[in-house]
Structure formats: structure tokens, C-alpha cells
Scaffold this motif. Structure first.
Motif, PDB file in Angstrom:
ATOM      1  N   ARG A 276       0.829  -1.197   0.000  1.00 57.46           N
ATOM      2  CA  ARG A 276       0.000   0.000   0.000  1.00 57.46           C
ATOM      3  C   ARG A 276       0.865   1.250   0.000  1.00 57.46           C
ATOM      4  O   ARG A 276       1.897   1.295   0.663  1.00 57.46           O
ATOM      5  CB  ARG A 276      -0.917   0.021   1.233  1.00 57.46           C
TER       6      ARG A 276
ATOM      7  N   LYS B  26      -7.999   3.204   0.526  1.00 63.78           N
ATOM      8  CA  LYS B  26      -8.907   3.415  -0.602  1.00 63.78           C
ATOM      9  C   LYS B  26      -8.927   4.889  -0.960  1.00 63.78           C
ATOM     10  O   LYS B  26      -8.808   5.743  -0.081  1.00 63.78           O
ATOM     11  CB  LYS B  26     -10.319   2.952  -0.203  1.00 63.78           C
TER      12      LYS B  26
ATOM     13  N   GLU C 112     -11.537   7.478  -3.121  1.00 65.52           N
ATOM     14  CA  GLU C 112     -12.911   7.445  -3.636  1.00 65.52           C
ATOM     15  C   GLU C 112     -13.337   8.834  -4.081  1.00 65.52           C
ATOM     16  O   GLU C 112     -13.219   9.807  -3.315  1.00 65.52           O
ATOM     17  CB  GLU C 112     -13.856   6.945  -2.536  1.00 65.52           C
TER      18      GLU C 112
ATOM     19  N   ASN D 273     -14.707   1.743   5.955  1.00 69.06           N
ATOM     20  CA  ASN D 273     -13.409   1.190   5.560  1.00 69.06           C
ATOM     21  C   ASN D 273     -12.405   1.120   6.707  1.00 69.06           C
ATOM     22  O   ASN D 273     -11.224   0.871   6.485  1.00 69.06           O
ATOM     23  CB  ASN D 273     -12.829   2.023   4.421  1.00 69.06           C
TER      24      ASN D 273
END
Length: 227
Positions: free
Chosen positions: A103, A141, A143, A167
């Protein structure tokens, strides 16, 4: 009379159980039952998969070595279901051979800009994105939360917080572009930043930054001392 899965209590159905409690709470038989979808008049999908796994001594590797022909010997398993089972076993094998994706670490305005500039540099309307991170500032994430006109876009703070909670994010940042190329924040940008900062304080989520992106430059609320 044998009940099919659709007639079970909702808390006992594999699909509903997965949605409510997560995939890791299901047995191997329940996970396989989701894949095949249905059993027979005499067995539910879960019972059928339990019987099949029992013949494999409960070992998924053994199951994955079976042929389509061998799987089709089980009443209720046709070629389509057999192929689905073997495809799932193969995916599991391939996943175990792959390294976990690293990540990205998003811990400053420059990292936010580097991540989002390639996407935003050619936009002719404003877009707003939320970046969700864990406690180590690793990206969970990103978005898009709104897309608007040339000069502004509407952002609902409730949507941002909902995404963070769903999340399991402990850190978040906001990013939007200015198609005009002017990096100076607007009064509305200032107001939104205050609202998000207050909401994060309430929810005990770290508000890392609000970054305004243009093609080649950025404005950071944190670097400007406004967070």
C-alpha cells in the motif's frame, strides 16, 4: 421436509452471514455453497459441500485435485458447478503464491499531490476525492465523492465520514482540483475544511490534509497552518 437455504433463518444463510459477519466466519462448506448456489431435493448446498469435503478429509488441496468428471459423480453437481469449484480452488492457489500488494504511504501533501495529480491534471471540471488511510498512513482506498462544474463542487461531509467508518480508516485526507489553475482556496473550501476537521475530531479520525491540485502546483491546508 428438507428446507432449502432460502428457507433457513436469515442469520444461518451463508450469503447473509458473509455480509453481516465477514467471509472469515464461514466454514469451507459454507463458502463453497455460496459458489454452487443450490443443492438437491435431499441436500442443501451446505450439506452437499460438507459431504464432498468429508470425502476429501476436509482438505481443500485434495478437493482442488479432483477432476470435473469426479466432481460430477456427486448428485447435484453438474459441469458448471464443478468448473466453478475448480476455478475457486485455482484462484486460492494463485493468491497464496502472490505477495500482498504494497500500500502507498500517504503522510504529507506532496504524497497526496503525487498520487492525485496524474488523474486531475487534465480535468475541465472540479472533482473531489477522499483518501482513506490506516494508522500507518498506508492507503486503504481513494474514492471520488463529487464531480461538479468549472468553479466548484458540492461535498457532503456525511458521505466522507461514512466512507471512513465503513473502511475502518483512522486517517483521511481530502483532495480537489481547480481547473482554473488558481491554487488559492475559496471561502467555501475554508468552510468545508472546518466542517471536516470538526467531524474528524468528533469521530477520533486524524484529518491529514485538504489539498487543492492544479497542473504543476498544489495548496495544502496543513502546510499553510490552517489545520
Amino acid at each position: 421436509m428438507k428446507l432449502n437455504i432460502n428457507q433457513w433463518a436469515e442469520e444461518d444463510r451463508p450469503r447473509e452471514k458473509l455480509m453481516r459477519m465477514g467471509a472469515d466466519t464461514l466454514s469451507n462448506a459454507e463458502l463453497l455453497a455460496i459458489l454452487i448456489g443450490s443443492g438437491t431435493r435431499d441436500e442443501t448446498a451446505v450439506e452437499l459441500m460438507k459431504r464432498m469435503l468429508n470425502d476429501c478429509n476436509g482438505n481443500l488441496n485434495t478437493l482442488g485435485k479432483m477432476s470435473i468428471h469426479e466432481l460430477c459423480h456427486y448428485n447435484g453437481i453438474g459441469e458448471a458447478k464443478a468448473i466453478t469449484i475448480l476455478a475457486a480452488c485455482e484462484l486460492g492457489k494463485r493468491r497464496s503464491l502472490e505477495k500482498a500488494e504494497e500500500r502507498k504511504k500517504i503522510n504529507c501533501a506532496t504524497a497526496i499531490y503525487d498520487l492525485m495529480h496524474p488523474h486531475m491534471q487534465d480535468l475541465d471540471v472540479e472533482e473531489s476525492w477522499v483518501l482513506l488511510m490506516n494508522q500507518n498512513y498506508k492507503l486503504i482506498k481513494k474514492e471520488r465523492i463529487s464531480r461538479g462544474g468549472i468553479t466548484e463542487t458540492a461535498i457532503d461531509v456525511r458521505i466522507i465520514m461514512k466512507e471512513a467508518i465503513l473502511n475502518n480508516a483512522t486517517v483521511l485526507a481530502i483532495c480537489h482540483n481547480h481547473p482554473s489553475g488558481n491554487i488559492r482556496p475559496s471561502i467555501e473550501d475554508d468552510r468545508l475544511t472546518r466542517f471536516i476537521n470538526n467531524a474528524c475530531d468528533t469521530m477520533r479520525i486524524t484529518f491529514l490534509d485538504h489539498v487543492i491540485v492544479t497542473d504543476g502546483l498544489y495548496y495544502s491546508y496543513r502546510e499553510s497552518g490552517k489545520i
